[in-house]
Structure formats: structure tokens, C-alpha cells
Design a protein around this motif. Structure first.
Motif, PDB file in Angstrom:
ATOM      1  N   TYR A 138       0.847  -1.198   0.000  1.00  0.00           N
ATOM      2  CA  TYR A 138       0.000   0.000   0.000  1.00  0.00           C
ATOM      3  C   TYR A 138       0.880   1.246   0.000  1.00  0.00           C
TER       4      TYR A 138
ATOM      5  N   SER B 236       1.205   4.115  -2.824  1.00  0.00           N
ATOM      6  CA  SER B 236       1.001   5.523  -2.471  1.00  0.00           C
ATOM      7  C   SER B 236       2.180   6.372  -2.921  1.00  0.00           C
TER       8      SER B 236
ATOM      9  N   ILE C 227      -2.252   5.844  -5.423  1.00  0.00           N
ATOM     10  CA  ILE C 227      -3.271   6.053  -4.397  1.00  0.00           C
ATOM     11  C   ILE C 227      -3.213   7.520  -3.996  1.00  0.00           C
TER      12      ILE C 227
ATOM     13  N   TYR D 215       0.597   5.395   4.486  1.00  0.00           N
ATOM     14  CA  TYR D 215       0.120   4.106   4.967  1.00  0.00           C
ATOM     15  C   TYR D 215      -1.404   4.136   5.069  1.00  0.00           C
ATOM     16  N   PRO D 216      -2.059   2.978   5.036  1.00  0.00           N
ATOM     17  CA  PRO D 216      -3.527   2.964   5.042  1.00  0.00           C
ATOM     18  C   PRO D 216      -4.108   3.465   6.364  1.00  0.00           C
TER      19      PRO D 216
ATOM     20  N   LEU E 237      -7.323  -2.519   3.069  1.00  0.00           N
ATOM     21  CA  LEU E 237      -6.468  -3.457   2.341  1.00  0.00           C
ATOM     22  C   LEU E 237      -7.299  -4.510   1.625  1.00  0.00           C
TER      23      LEU E 237
ATOM     24  N   PHE F  45      -5.062  -5.389  -1.780  1.00  0.00           N
ATOM     25  CA  PHE F  45      -3.806  -5.789  -1.168  1.00  0.00           C
ATOM     26  C   PHE F  45      -3.928  -7.090  -0.378  1.00  0.00           C
TER      27      PHE F  45
END
Length: 161
Positions: A61, A65, A70, A79-80, A86, A103
Motif C-alpha cells: 500500500y 502511495s 493512491i 500508509y492505510p 487493504l 492488497f
């Protein structure tokens, strides 16, 4: 089995039954710790795999990004915001068709977690800005760890994996 004489009913003597029971108890006492250790080892193996899967998904992820696939606002870590994203996926900004990037197929459950918690809630979460020695949740999920209070077979705490 004792030999039956005329007029006696054939069967086992009390001593034979006690000896057989003693052998069964000794075998159970020897095998039980091995079974308990094998079950614990299996759970630890599952924990290692689950941590590896989630951490790989978090890194993927972050990489997406960083590559601009993203959307990210200024000041965000990349980060998410949670583990569920995910699995739900995010729209790929570089794909003209607007397909989603996934993901994980599902969030693995911490094998040591009890109760009826959602899989994502079985993990402790550490934010990007959190101190490694004192992991705290925050606006993103940088890392996960087990909330299990126990100690592994190798002597380390599950929380430190």
C-alpha cells in the motif's frame, strides 16, 4: 487374562486391570505435553504467516502511495488509515478504467485472539508516528502486532514479533 478353572468365569484379575490402567496413565502423561507443545507451535506458525501477510500488504500500500497510484494529502504518511481498506481496495489513479487495487483477500485473524472480534480488531496497530517501544494507534496503520499476552516457545513475547 487369567486361566479359568472348571466352575470359574473367565475374566481379568484386579491386578491385571490396575497394571493396564497404570500403563495408559503413564502414556497419557508422556504424550499430553507433546500435544500441547505441537498445538502451540502450530498457532505460532500461523501467527508468523499472518503477520508477514499483513505487513507485506501494508508495504505494498505504501509503495503504491509513493508511486502516486493512491491519492495522498500533503503531510500523510502514505500508509492505510485502517486494515479494512487493504481488503476493500482503493481506486488506482493511474488506471484509465479506474479499477481498484486490492492488497489482501481477507484480513488474517490473530490465532491467539479469543472472542468474537472482527479479524482486524484482533491486532494491535501502530501508527507511523508512534514510538516502536510503545506502539500506539493513530491516523494510519504502519505496523501490526499480536495482542496475545503469552510467551512463545523461543522465550519472546508475542507482542514483540
Amino acid at each position: 487374562m487369567a486361566r479359568a478353572f472348571p466352575g470359574q468365569v473367565p475374566g481379568f484379575t484386579l491386578v491385571e486391570i490396575l497394571v493396564a490402567m497404570a500403563v495408559v496413565v503413564i502414556l497419557a502423561a508422556v504424550v499430553t505435553p507433546m500435544i500441547i507443545t505441537a498445538v502451540k507451535r502450530d498457532k505460532e506458525h500461523d501467527l508468523r504467516i499472518a503477520l508477514r501477510q499483513i505487513r507485506q500488504a501494508l508495504d505494498d500500500y505504501k509503495q503504491a502511495s509513493d508511486l502516486g497510484r493512491i491519492p495522498r494529502r500533503p503531510g500523510e504518511s502514505g500508509y492505510p488509515p485502517n486494515l479494512d481498506i487493504l481488503v476493500a481496495g482503493v481506486r488506482d489513479q493511474m488506471d484509465p478504467a479506474g479499477r481498484r487495487i486490492y492488497f489482501l483477500r481477507r484480513i488474517p485473524r490473530d490465532p491467539f485472539a479469543g472472542g468474537d472480534l472482527q479479524h482486524a480488531d484482533t491486532w494491535g496497530k501502530r501508527a507511523y508516528g508512534s514510538d516502536p517501544g510503545n506502539p500506539q494507534p493513530g491516523e494510519d496503520v504502519f505496523d501490526v502486532y499480536s495482542l496475545a499476552p503469552g510467551t512463545a516457545i523461543n522465550g519472546t513475547l508475542y507482542r514483540q514479533w
